[in-house]
Design an enzyme around this catalytic site. Sequence first.
Site, PDB file in Angstrom:
ATOM      1  N   HIS A   1     -12.000   5.336  17.951  1.00 41.59           N
ATOM      2  CA  HIS A   1     -10.785   3.900  18.052  1.00 41.59           C
ATOM      3  C   HIS A   1     -11.193   3.946  19.806  1.00 41.59           C
ATOM      4  O   HIS A   1     -11.687   2.560  20.541  1.00 41.59           O
ATOM      5  CB  HIS A   1      -9.342   4.067  18.306  1.00 41.59           C
ATOM      6  CG  HIS A   1      -8.070   4.904  16.898  1.00 41.59           C
ATOM      7  ND1 HIS A   1      -8.642   5.588  16.059  1.00 41.59           N
ATOM      8  CD2 HIS A   1      -7.761   3.748  16.116  1.00 41.59           C
ATOM      9  CE1 HIS A   1      -7.637   5.554  15.471  1.00 41.59           C
ATOM     10  NE2 HIS A   1      -7.607   3.723  15.779  1.00 41.59           N
TER      11      HIS A   1
ATOM     12  N   ASP B   1      -1.236   1.274  12.991  1.00 42.17           N
ATOM     13  CA  ASP B   1      -1.124   1.975  13.521  1.00 42.17           C
ATOM     14  C   ASP B   1      -1.132   2.803  15.095  1.00 42.17           C
ATOM     15  O   ASP B   1      -0.236   3.246  15.848  1.00 42.17           O
ATOM     16  CB  ASP B   1      -2.111   3.207  12.959  1.00 42.17           C
ATOM     17  CG  ASP B   1      -2.969   3.914  13.772  1.00 42.17           C
ATOM     18  OD1 ASP B   1      -3.723   2.450  15.034  1.00 42.17           O
ATOM     19  OD2 ASP B   1      -4.286   2.984  12.329  1.00 42.17           O
TER      20      ASP B   1
ATOM     21  N   GLN C   1       0.702  -1.271  -0.367  1.00 41.40           N
ATOM     22  CA  GLN C   1       0.094  -0.038   0.058  1.00 41.40           C
ATOM     23  C   GLN C   1       0.492   1.015  -0.057  1.00 41.40           C
ATOM     24  O   GLN C   1       2.372   1.105   0.571  1.00 41.40           O
ATOM     25  CB  GLN C   1      -0.727  -0.122   1.042  1.00 41.40           C
ATOM     26  CG  GLN C   1      -0.153  -0.082   2.724  1.00 41.40           C
ATOM     27  CD  GLN C   1      -0.962  -0.466   3.690  1.00 41.40           C
ATOM     28  OE1 GLN C   1      -1.500  -0.768   3.612  1.00 41.40           O
ATOM     29  NE2 GLN C   1      -0.467  -0.568   4.868  1.00 41.40           N
TER      30      GLN C   1
ATOM     31  N   ASP D   1     -10.377  -4.232  12.894  1.00 40.91           N
ATOM     32  CA  ASP D   1      -9.937  -2.805  12.950  1.00 40.91           C
ATOM     33  C   ASP D   1      -9.586  -2.866  10.759  1.00 40.91           C
ATOM     34  O   ASP D   1      -8.499  -2.019  11.118  1.00 40.91           O
ATOM     35  CB  ASP D   1      -9.545  -2.208  13.209  1.00 40.91           C
ATOM     36  CG  ASP D   1      -8.903  -0.384  12.702  1.00 40.91           C
ATOM     37  OD1 ASP D   1      -9.934   0.159  12.537  1.00 40.91           O
ATOM     38  OD2 ASP D   1      -8.442  -0.185  13.667  1.00 40.91           O
TER      39      ASP D   1
END
Length: 525
Positions: A280, A304, A250, A376
């Site tokens: 989150h 992340d 990506q 997620d």
Amino acid sequence: MPTTSIDSLENSKLRRLSFILKACVFATGCAAIVTEYTLATLASYLLGDAILQWTIVISLMLFSMGLGSRYSRKYETRLLDRFVLIEFGLSFLCTFSAMFCFWISSYTIHFGLVVYGIACMIGFMTGLEIPLITRINQTYESLRNNISSVMEYDYYGGLLGGALFAFVLLPFCGLTYTPVIIGSLNLVVASLILWQFPDRLERPRILNIQFVVLLLISGMAFAVAKPIVLYGEQHKYKDKIVYQEQTRYQKIVVTQWKDDFWLFINGSTQFSTYDEERYHEPLVHPVMGVIEERNDILLLGGGDGLAAREILKYSDVESLTLVDLDPAMTRLARQDKIFLNINQGSLNDPRVRVVNEDAYQFIKESGNLYDAIIIDLPDPKSVSLSLLYSLGFYKMVEKHLKPFGGMVTQSTSPLYSPEAFLCIKKTMQAAGFSILSYQNSVPSMGQWGWQLGVRQKTMSAKILKQKLTTHRLQNIETQFFNQDAMVSMAHFGKGLFEKEREIEPNTQFDHNILKYYKQGSWDLY
């Protein structure tokens, strides 16, 4: 000199020319496949919808190669000169293809036509190569050996090109330098002919001058490629780019505005520090509140480290396994100062185990059980991502939960894509879960939704909703989430769930969610 010696010397020279031609075929086959993949990746990044863009670009290039092959019939003389000129043209086009596409994308919304046009031009010129080389080589080999050997070397080059693109060029050179390198390879092919066989060229002097000019241009291209691509990239984003990296999987871009940062993956917003807690915290704390034990947690995605930061606020969490496909993303989360400040060093916590693997394969092959599975992952924009929202996937998730465990998944936007949102709910229900749907307004992303599930045999949907809306956080510090927020998020207005009966679950065979997602009002997003 005896006639036999002259003939032997001439035959040796012809064999050497034949070998060099085959080496050129190998190199051009390598360059052609890398060029196809580079343009397809570029189109996917700039235009979105990877499957569609790969299909269009590869199909256009193959069609144009056919046109080029047909057109090559018109060339009757000076075949070696023409071949060198074609390599010059391919070198120039390949070198500046990505730079020009990024640059033009700053000024027009129709830059897709530019990408397709360049693909057609490169395809046409590539289609000229094989027929010309075959005709040049027919002097040195029989028809049977000539055709088979030319195609053989071309296919071998294609294999090498594919491997180089996937494992070396894209991860390490990105879309910035890969086209320049491939352009240089075409130039090397031309130089072999120029230097080894100048006596067989009709206009070697002119060709040598052109070669020198292109060599200088290629050198300049290496110097200006990054600023030009960055200029085009910058126009895609409102704020200053402070980090970008093209990985094997990506394109990662981080932008900054004042004291806030945005993370983009393949052009899509992943979070903004301006309001990331509104995403989150609702992702993590409801499911952590509904389960009885929190010893072992599995997080699919979230490389992340922000969801991990929220999970680790619970002192009774003994282990957190985070599965993210891209090692570059988790490396940033562990080492980059920007990310360390945002995620509070969550991935460096000794309780965290990072696994860089495909989430589907991990859940398929893992034998572990978890108290909570938090998903997620990116929106279901492609067939491969659709698998991660399929009935089969959710059944595997259910098998990896402990008896009183729970799971939650981000479920795209109930406002922009209500059908996809409902499809995720119905698919989880079909997998044996009682579901609580909830939503929240995240200014940088819009209205966003989640689906929280527990086994139907352990708790009904009604009791699940009651339990969550009355649950109070104990000694957990949050910026946004509390009981009042949960009550608000668990309620929807009219018009959404009335559509539910029309929605079909998503399976790995029909990929209904892909259809629903593409029908969403993303042009308003």
